[in-house]
Motif scaffolding. Structure first.
Motif, short mmCIF file in Angstrom:
data_model
loop_
_atom_site.label_atom_id
_atom_site.label_comp_id
_atom_site.label_asym_id
_atom_site.label_seq_id
_atom_site.Cartn_x
_atom_site.Cartn_y
_atom_site.Cartn_z
N UNK A 36 1.76 -7.27 7.14
CA UNK A 36 1.88 -6.42 5.96
C UNK A 36 3.09 -6.84 5.14
N UNK A 37 2.90 -7.00 3.83
CA UNK A 37 4.01 -7.27 2.91
C UNK A 37 3.97 -6.21 1.81
N UNK A 38 4.71 -5.12 1.95
CA UNK A 38 4.62 -4.03 0.97
C UNK A 38 5.38 -4.36 -0.31
N UNK A 39 4.72 -4.11 -1.45
CA UNK A 39 5.37 -4.24 -2.75
C UNK A 39 5.01 -3.04 -3.60
N UNK A 40 5.86 -2.70 -4.56
CA UNK A 40 5.63 -1.55 -5.44
C UNK A 40 5.57 -2.04 -6.87
N UNK A 41 4.58 -1.54 -7.60
CA UNK A 41 4.43 -1.92 -9.00
C UNK A 41 5.63 -1.42 -9.79
N UNK A 42 6.19 -2.27 -10.64
CA UNK A 42 7.29 -1.90 -11.51
C UNK A 42 6.99 -2.41 -12.92
N UNK A 43 7.80 -2.01 -13.89
CA UNK A 43 7.52 -2.37 -15.28
C UNK A 43 7.61 -3.87 -15.51
N UNK A 44 8.39 -4.60 -14.72
CA UNK A 44 8.55 -6.03 -14.89
C UNK A 44 7.93 -6.80 -13.73
N UNK A 45 6.90 -6.24 -13.11
CA UNK A 45 6.23 -6.93 -12.01
C UNK A 45 6.31 -6.12 -10.74
N UNK A 46 6.04 -6.78 -9.61
CA UNK A 46 6.05 -6.11 -8.31
C UNK A 46 7.36 -6.41 -7.59
N UNK A 47 7.90 -5.38 -6.96
CA UNK A 47 9.16 -5.51 -6.24
C UNK A 47 8.93 -5.18 -4.77
N UNK A 48 9.61 -5.91 -3.89
CA UNK A 48 9.50 -5.65 -2.46
C UNK A 48 10.11 -4.30 -2.14
N UNK A 49 9.51 -3.63 -1.18
CA UNK A 49 10.03 -2.34 -0.72
C UNK A 49 10.00 -2.32 0.80
N UNK A 50 10.55 -1.28 1.39
CA UNK A 50 10.62 -1.17 2.85
C UNK A 50 9.91 0.09 3.29
N UNK A 51 9.46 0.06 4.51
CA UNK A 51 8.87 1.23 5.13
C UNK A 51 9.94 2.00 5.88
N UNK A 52 9.72 3.27 6.17
CA UNK A 52 10.71 4.05 6.94
C UNK A 52 10.92 3.45 8.33
N UNK A 53 12.11 3.65 8.86
CA UNK A 53 12.39 3.19 10.23
C UNK A 53 11.41 3.85 11.19
N UNK A 54 10.89 3.07 12.12
CA UNK A 54 9.97 3.60 13.12
C UNK A 54 8.57 3.82 12.60
N UNK A 55 8.25 3.26 11.41
CA UNK A 55 6.92 3.46 10.83
C UNK A 55 5.85 2.80 11.68
N UNK A 56 4.69 3.41 11.68
CA UNK A 56 3.53 2.87 12.37
C UNK A 56 2.33 2.90 11.44
N UNK A 57 1.41 2.03 11.72
CA UNK A 57 0.16 1.99 10.99
C UNK A 57 -0.91 2.72 11.80
N UNK A 58 -1.76 3.49 11.13
CA UNK A 58 -2.87 4.18 11.80
C UNK A 58 -4.16 3.74 11.10
N UNK A 59 -5.05 3.14 11.85
CA UNK A 59 -6.27 2.60 11.27
C UNK A 59 -7.49 3.11 12.01
N UNK A 60 -8.59 3.25 11.27
CA UNK A 60 -9.90 3.51 11.86
C UNK A 60 -10.81 2.35 11.47
N UNK A 61 -11.51 1.80 12.46
CA UNK A 61 -12.40 0.67 12.25
C UNK A 61 -13.72 0.98 12.93
N UNK A 62 -14.80 0.68 12.24
CA UNK A 62 -16.12 0.87 12.83
C UNK A 62 -16.95 -0.40 12.65
N UNK A 63 -17.92 -0.56 13.54
CA UNK A 63 -18.88 -1.64 13.35
C UNK A 63 -19.66 -1.38 12.07
#
Length: 465
Positions: A36-63
């Motif tokens: 994952x490479x998080x970026x946030x839209x800004x007026x002059x393009x996209x800027x890198x941002x950070x996730x909170x400390x200890x962040x986790x991803x939660x996903x659901x996947x189905x066939x």
């Protein structure tokens, strides 16, 4: 202007098994890792941002068009520079859909979410969920997911009922069980036991998915995991929980089941035994007797070997037995004079002779995976249902003593053995259809099958009736 954070997710399938033989390797499960490479839209393009400390991803996947494989599965994230790398997830090759995508902080509160189709916020992203993707055995699939911050929106605006996720502070371990499919590995449903110092902590069927194995116990204690499935070798592993967790490092314990001869043994005497004969040199065979006992049979070192494995059970009961090894070399198998059930002969393609004479318990047997079978003995047994359409080489068969054998089944067996004998030009065969001394023929067969029996004399077959 849309204010979104875009996450590019690279799904990397890595093979975990290596083989050093020239034979084609069976399909094995791979692992998927999210980058994952998080970026946030800004007026002059996209800027890198950070996730909170200890962040986790939660996903659901189905066939694709099918069952769920993961449901809000927590995926730990590790920050590497401006990129976040997830722990690997086990997933066989195939077509899938990503249906939930949440990023939560250490407390389990969602901070970003991907909108779903038809939701109020769906127009804010280019491609709302679900997102289809394909995992291949040797490839990389890329899926772009756009997420929005959750601080000023309600879950319903994203298409979710709630953003609540379960934070497991001390997860035990997760388990992924696979079997070889036609073209790739598949999740397998298994019966599982978890034992510790004589106590059974878990005893249940586990669905064909990633399973959380949770139980009350000490991290320092020793446990034994047992997995059983018809047609597959029993899996047993003894471990100290703390050591296993350190080894897995957050990934599921992955088990790939091995083909095996399986059956259920009923202990009614001091021991249970059967006979198995090979026709060439083999590697050792491993028997799991179903009571936690494992026995290794030595390899065949000459042109053939006869094995007479026997086992004494501590108490009467039904025991799932598996025999694994070089089963393609097995030519003869006999359960004569036993009480047994649920035979699976799928792993015995070279079986030439099979006997269940004088057995009780099983009323049917599947012979569809034994194409070179020549001899079948089910005399004086409980067997009433079997099909020999895939056994064109049978030249000897006994159904003696099975007086109440169903006529439709008997008719089909006679027609099949007649057609096979003439197609293969099999001479001097024998069929025993006697209901017993002086009791006539079992069934009896219908007129047309009886007429076909008469034709067998043209090939010098002997019919006992």
């Amino acid at each position: 202007m849309k204010k979104t954070a875009r996450f590019s997710i690279i799904l990397v399938l890595a093979f975990l098994w290596q083989h050093c033989t020239d034979d084609p390797a069976p399909a094995r499960p791979g692992t998927i890792r999210f980058a994952l490479r998080p970026t946030v839209a800004a007026s002059q393009g996209r800027m890198a941002t950070s996730l909170p400390d200890g962040a986790s991803l939660y996903v659901s996947i189905r066939r694709e068009g099918g069952d769920d494989v993961y449901t809000l599965e927590p995926v730990r994230l590790l920050k590497l520079g401006e990129e976040y790398i997830s722990e690997p997830l086990a997933l066989p090759g195939g077509n899938y859909e990503l249906t939930d995508f949440l990023v939560a902080d250490a407390a389990g509160d969602a901070v970003y979410a991907a909108p779903k189709e038809a939701s109020e916020l769906a127009p804010w992203v280019d491609d709302p969920l679900p997102l289809a993707f394909t995992v291949s055995n040797n490839g990389i699939a890329q899926v772009d997911v756009e997420v929005l911050p959750t601080d000023v929106y309600q879950p319903a605006q994203f298409g979710y009922v709630t953003f609540t996720v379960e934070v497991m502070l001390v997860p035990r371990f997760r388990l992924a069980v696979f079997r070889a499919g036609d073209s790739s590995a598949e999740f397998a449903r298994v019966y599982a036991y978890l034992l510790s110092e004589g106590d059974t902590l878990l005893q249940d069927y586990l669905p064909a998915a990633i399973n959380d194995i949770e139980f009350s116990g000490s991290l320092a204690a020793t446990y034994t995991l047992v997995l059983m499935k018809e047609s597959y070798k029993t899996y047993m592993r003894t471990f100290v929980l703390a050591d296993l967790l350190a080894e897995l490092n957050g990934t599921p314990l992955q088990v790939t089941l091995e083909d095996a001869l399986t059956f259920t043994a009923s202990s009614r005497s001091p021991y249970f035994g059967f006979t198995m004969q090979t026709g060439r040199e083999t590697t050792p065979f491993v028997i799991h007797w179903g009571d936690g006992t494992e026995e290794v049979l030595p390899p065949t070192t000459s042109g053939g070997e006869t094995y007479l494995p026997q086992h004494t059970y501590a108490q009467p009961g039904q025991y799932h037995v598996s025999v694994a090894g070089d089963l393609a070399a097995v030519e003869y198998l006999s359960f004569t004079d036993t009480q047994s059930d649920r035979y699976s002969l799928r792993a015995l393609p070279g079986l030439r002779s099979f006997s269940m004479a004088n057995t009780t318990g099983a009323d049917s047997v599947d012979l569809s995976h034994n194409p070179v079978l020549e001899s079948l003995d089910v005399a004086y047994s409980d067997i009433r249902y079997f099909d020999i359409r895939n056994n064109p080489l049978i030249r000897w068969m006994s159904l003696e003593g099975n007086a109440d054998f169903p006529v439709p089944v008997l008719d089909q067996i006679i027609l099949d053995i007649h057609d096979h004998a003439f197609e293969q030009q099999i001479f001097n065969g024998e069929i025993n259809l006697s209901a017993g001394p002086g009791q006539g023929i079992i069934g009896p067969p219908s007129p047309y099958p009886m007429d076909r029996l008469g034709h067998m004399g043209e090939l010098s077959w002997t019919i006992y009736q």
